[in-house]
Scaffold this motif. Structure first.
Motif, PDB file in Angstrom:
ATOM      1  N   ILE A 165       0.833  -1.182   0.000  1.00  0.00           N
ATOM      2  CA  ILE A 165       0.000   0.000   0.000  1.00  0.00           C
ATOM      3  C   ILE A 165       0.879   1.247   0.000  1.00  0.00           C
ATOM      4  CG2 ILE A 165      -0.196   0.077   2.515  1.00  0.00           C
ATOM      5  CD1 ILE A 165      -3.129   1.053   2.033  1.00  0.00           C
ATOM      6  N   VAL A 166       0.423   2.259  -0.727  1.00  0.00           N
ATOM      7  CA  VAL A 166       1.108   3.539  -0.787  1.00  0.00           C
ATOM      8  C   VAL A 166       0.313   4.586  -0.015  1.00  0.00           C
ATOM      9  CG1 VAL A 166       1.915   5.380  -2.307  1.00  0.00           C
ATOM     10  CG2 VAL A 166       2.145   2.993  -3.013  1.00  0.00           C
ATOM     11  N   ALA A 167      -0.966   4.680  -0.317  1.00  0.00           N
ATOM     12  CA  ALA A 167      -1.822   5.670   0.321  1.00  0.00           C
ATOM     13  C   ALA A 167      -3.271   5.237   0.188  1.00  0.00           C
ATOM     14  CB  ALA A 167      -1.630   7.049  -0.311  1.00  0.00           C
ATOM     15  N   ALA A 168      -4.104   5.759   1.063  1.00  0.00           N
ATOM     16  CA  ALA A 168      -5.530   5.451   1.012  1.00  0.00           C
ATOM     17  C   ALA A 168      -6.321   6.667   1.469  1.00  0.00           C
ATOM     18  CB  ALA A 168      -5.859   4.233   1.867  1.00  0.00           C
ATOM     19  N   ILE A 169      -7.560   6.720   1.030  1.00  0.00           N
ATOM     20  CA  ILE A 169      -8.429   7.843   1.367  1.00  0.00           C
ATOM     21  C   ILE A 169      -9.842   7.330   1.569  1.00  0.00           C
ATOM     22  CG2 ILE A 169      -8.893   8.380  -1.065  1.00  0.00           C
ATOM     23  CD1 ILE A 169      -8.766  11.380  -0.245  1.00  0.00           C
ATOM     24  N   ASN A 170     -10.527   7.893   2.553  1.00  0.00           N
ATOM     25  CA  ASN A 170     -11.881   7.412   2.799  1.00  0.00           C
ATOM     26  C   ASN A 170     -12.841   8.006   1.767  1.00  0.00           C
ATOM     27  OD1 ASN A 170     -11.991  10.052   3.815  1.00  0.00           O
ATOM     28  ND2 ASN A 170     -13.502   9.488   5.372  1.00  0.00           N
ATOM     29  N   TRP A 171     -14.088   7.547   1.813  1.00  0.00           N
ATOM     30  CA  TRP A 171     -15.033   7.897   0.764  1.00  0.00           C
ATOM     31  C   TRP A 171     -15.340   9.391   0.719  1.00  0.00           C
ATOM     32  CZ3 TRP A 171     -19.892   9.889   2.047  1.00  0.00           C
ATOM     33  CH2 TRP A 171     -20.234   9.812   3.405  1.00  0.00           C
ATOM     34  N   ARG A 172     -15.252  10.071   1.881  1.00  0.00           N
ATOM     35  CA  ARG A 172     -15.551  11.494   1.892  1.00  0.00           C
ATOM     36  C   ARG A 172     -14.334  12.341   1.544  1.00  0.00           C
ATOM     37  NH1 ARG A 172     -18.679  12.512   7.487  1.00  0.00           N
ATOM     38  NH2 ARG A 172     -16.660  11.749   8.201  1.00  0.00           N
ATOM     39  N   GLY A 173     -13.152  11.717   1.644  1.00  0.00           N
ATOM     40  CA  GLY A 173     -11.943  12.456   1.319  1.00  0.00           C
ATOM     41  C   GLY A 173     -11.350  13.211   2.483  1.00  0.00           C
ATOM     42  N   ASP A 174     -11.819  12.959   3.696  1.00  0.00           N
ATOM     43  CA  ASP A 174     -11.312  13.715   4.838  1.00  0.00           C
ATOM     44  C   ASP A 174     -10.415  12.908   5.761  1.00  0.00           C
ATOM     45  OD1 ASP A 174     -14.375  13.664   6.906  1.00  0.00           O
ATOM     46  OD2 ASP A 174     -13.303  12.101   5.808  1.00  0.00           O
ATOM     47  N   ILE A 175     -10.173  11.653   5.413  1.00  0.00           N
ATOM     48  CA  ILE A 175      -9.226  10.829   6.178  1.00  0.00           C
ATOM     49  C   ILE A 175      -8.286  10.165   5.185  1.00  0.00           C
ATOM     50  CG2 ILE A 175      -8.926   8.904   7.761  1.00  0.00           C
ATOM     51  CD1 ILE A 175     -11.772   9.385   8.737  1.00  0.00           C
ATOM     52  N   THR A 176      -7.007  10.298   5.443  1.00  0.00           N
ATOM     53  CA  THR A 176      -6.008   9.703   4.551  1.00  0.00           C
ATOM     54  C   THR A 176      -5.006   8.881   5.350  1.00  0.00           C
ATOM     55  OG1 THR A 176      -4.644  11.694   4.668  1.00  0.00           O
ATOM     56  CG2 THR A 176      -6.173  11.526   2.811  1.00  0.00           C
ATOM     57  N   TYR A 177      -4.339   7.995   4.624  1.00  0.00           N
ATOM     58  CA  TYR A 177      -3.281   7.170   5.206  1.00  0.00           C
ATOM     59  C   TYR A 177      -2.125   7.146   4.215  1.00  0.00           C
ATOM     60  CZ  TYR A 177      -0.525   3.025   6.045  1.00  0.00           C
ATOM     61  OH  TYR A 177       0.523   2.181   6.228  1.00  0.00           O
ATOM     62  N   TYR A 178      -0.904   7.162   4.735  1.00  0.00           N
ATOM     63  CA  TYR A 178       0.281   7.075   3.889  1.00  0.00           C
ATOM     64  C   TYR A 178       1.274   6.077   4.460  1.00  0.00           C
ATOM     65  CZ  TYR A 178      -1.448  11.393   1.815  1.00  0.00           C
ATOM     66  OH  TYR A 178      -2.228  12.319   1.190  1.00  0.00           O
ATOM     67  N   ALA A 179       1.897   5.338   3.581  1.00  0.00           N
ATOM     68  CA  ALA A 179       3.015   4.513   3.995  1.00  0.00           C
ATOM     69  C   ALA A 179       4.166   5.423   4.418  1.00  0.00           C
ATOM     70  CB  ALA A 179       3.448   3.609   2.849  1.00  0.00           C
ATOM     71  N   ASP A 180       4.958   4.965   5.353  1.00  0.00           N
ATOM     72  CA  ASP A 180       6.067   5.789   5.847  1.00  0.00           C
ATOM     73  C   ASP A 180       7.015   6.195   4.729  1.00  0.00           C
ATOM     74  OD1 ASP A 180       6.420   4.057   9.056  1.00  0.00           O
ATOM     75  OD2 ASP A 180       5.107   5.698   8.427  1.00  0.00           O
TER      76      ASP A 180
END
Length: 121
Positions: free
Chosen positions: A45-60
């Motif tokens: 995984i590189v990055a992810a975003i929730n359906w609304r676009g207000d929560i994100t995740y990034y790999a270190d």
């Protein structure tokens, strides 16, 4: 059905944006992720975003350099990649599904075909 595009060959230190478009209007209800697979390595995984676009995740490994965003009106998710490094070379895939943020890649339901990013040193 997801369609990734925007890959290419760039020099280290440059920027590139990849996009992933969806045909279905249900896209706006999906969490979306960008994943990559380098030659001889497992998909990660590189990055992810929730359906609304207000929560994100990034790999270190990409935190501070990459930005994931989405435009639900256009059924599109983006990955802006800055200060690219040779180790970012990979095929980049987008994937989506309902309630997938924080889930491993095998939990995602829908996958695009991938777009190749090559970073030269």
């Amino acid at each position: 059905q997801l369609q990734a595009s925007g890959g290419g060959l760039v020099q280290a230190g440059c920027s590139l944006r990849v996009s992933c478009g969806a045909a279905e209007s249900t896209f706006s209800s999906y969490d979306m992720g960008w994943f990559r697979q380098a030659p001889g390595k497992e998909r990660e995984i590189v990055a992810a975003i929730n359906w609304r676009g207000d929560i994100t995740y990034y790999a270190d490994s990409v935190k501070g350099r990459f930005t994931i965003s989405r435009d639900n009106a256009k059924n599109t998710v983006y990955l802006e990649m800055n200060r690219l490094k040779p180790e970012d070379t990979a095929v980049y895939y987008c994937a989506g599904g309902r309630r997938k943020l924080g889930k491993p890649l095998y939990a995602y339901d829908y996958w695009g075909q991938g777009t190749k990013v090559t970073v030269s040193s």
